[in-house]
Scaffold this motif. Structure first.
Motif, PDB file in Angstrom:
ATOM      1  N   GLN A 123       0.852  -1.132  -0.062  1.00  0.00           N
ATOM      2  CA  GLN A 123      -0.105   0.162   0.003  1.00  0.00           C
ATOM      3  C   GLN A 123       0.930   1.192  -0.083  1.00  0.00           C
ATOM      4  N   TRP A 124       1.653   1.201   0.992  1.00  0.00           N
ATOM      5  CA  TRP A 124       2.660   2.372   0.821  1.00  0.00           C
ATOM      6  C   TRP A 124       3.614   2.619  -0.525  1.00  0.00           C
ATOM      7  N   LEU A 125       3.907   1.623  -1.173  1.00  0.00           N
ATOM      8  CA  LEU A 125       4.635   1.357  -2.397  1.00  0.00           C
ATOM      9  C   LEU A 125       3.563   2.069  -3.541  1.00  0.00           C
ATOM     10  N   ASN A 126       2.357   1.644  -3.533  1.00  0.00           N
ATOM     11  CA  ASN A 126       1.478   2.089  -4.476  1.00  0.00           C
ATOM     12  C   ASN A 126       1.167   3.697  -4.347  1.00  0.00           C
ATOM     13  N   THR A 127       1.037   4.016  -2.978  1.00  0.00           N
ATOM     14  CA  THR A 127       0.893   5.439  -2.726  1.00  0.00           C
ATOM     15  C   THR A 127       2.104   6.302  -3.104  1.00  0.00           C
ATOM     16  N   GLU A 128       3.352   5.831  -2.960  1.00  0.00           N
ATOM     17  CA  GLU A 128       4.403   6.591  -3.566  1.00  0.00           C
ATOM     18  C   GLU A 128       4.524   6.764  -5.117  1.00  0.00           C
TER      19      GLU A 128
END
Length: 286
Positions: free
Chosen positions: A192-197
């Motif tokens: 989720q963090w990676l997709n947000t970035e």
């Protein structure tokens, strides 16, 4: 059995035996091999050729010879690990070639190195004057390592009294358009963090050839489409600017207020903010 099939059969056996032997003996670069290890490599290759092509002899004799060479090599390596004297006898000791800017001519003769060869090795280390060398030593592997005099050493943050944050290994979290879950878990991040970035960068996961996260949690990506330019992360720079603005605001409030206690409070807070910025500056200015 036809000769061709027999040669193919023996070659396959030799390849398997050599692969197993190299796995047992470990992996070292050719430049790091000792003289005995170099000889062992040549001998094992010759024995493998003997097993493959000498159809008149018994192939298992070559296997026995390879096994004996492998066991002897393992024994010598074990002896070298346990004994300093054995290491010095087999690999030779390191030899000092330059000390305090002076070339040791007798040591050059001992290692059979000419002056031209010494200067060539120094030039490979970006050293063009022997007088600039504090200490040069030839290692048992034949490599020459050089320590420049203090005046000729490049400046480092330590020389300037600047503290820098420790650098950790960047983790590759995207490869060939696919998310690598294990490196993400290693640094405590999620998909989720990676997709947000990636959404912040406006880049779809399918277009990312390589994605890496540094020790400060900043994502760097290389795209399949080289025509698209991706902005570099600016989180640290933005945070540093915010902290400096807070410091400036506190100083301004302290200068403009007429209340004595309030002025002292603002000045004290400004000094605390200055100390915080000084401590964080090595991290934020990488």
């Amino acid at each position: 059995m036809p000769t061709g099939l027999e040669v193919a059969y023996r070659t396959l056996i030799a390849v398997v035996v050599l692969f197993a032997m190299t796995k047992v003996l470990g992996k070292r670069q050719v430049s790091e091999l000792s003289m005995f290890e170099y000889i062992t490599g040549i001998t094992l290759g010759s024995l493998a050729a003997y097993i493959s092509l000498d159809t008149d002899a018994s192939w298992y004799l070559g296997i026995i010879a390879i096994g004996v060479w492998g066991l002897v090599t393992l024994g010598i390596e074990f002896l070298q690990i346990k004994s300093k004297k054995a290491r010095d006898f087999i690999d030779h000791k390191a030899t000092v070639l330059i000390k305090d800017g002076k070339i040791m001519e007798d040591n050059l003769k001992q290692v059979r190195l000419t002056t031209d060869e010494l200067m060539e090795q120094l030039r490979k280390k970006m050293v063009f004057k022997a007088a600039d060398v504090e200490f040069a030593i030839m290692e048992p592997s034949g490599e020459i390592n050089v320590l420049l005099t203090r005046d000729n050493q490049p400046l480092t943050p330590k020389h300037l009294g600047i503290k820098v944050a420790p650098e950790q290994e960047p983790q590759t979290v995207i490869m060939d358009g696919k998310i690598m879950d294990e490196p993400l878990a290693t640094i405590g991040l999620s998909r989720q963090w990676l997709n947000t970035e990636l959404n912040k960068l406006g880049v779809p996961i399918e277009n990312v050839f390589l994605g890496q996260v540094d020790s400060y949690g900043q994502l760097y990506v290389d795209l399949f489409d080289d025509q698209i330019k991706v902005p570099l992360p600016q989180k640290k720079a933005a945070l540093f600017a915010i902290l400096k603005k807070c410091e400036a605001d506190l100083m301004l409030f302290g200068l403009t207020t007429r209340h004595k206690k309030t002025k002292e409070m603002y000045e004290q807070c400004a000094k605390q903010m200055e100390r915080v910025i000084a401590e964080l500056k090595p991290v934020l200015h990488r």
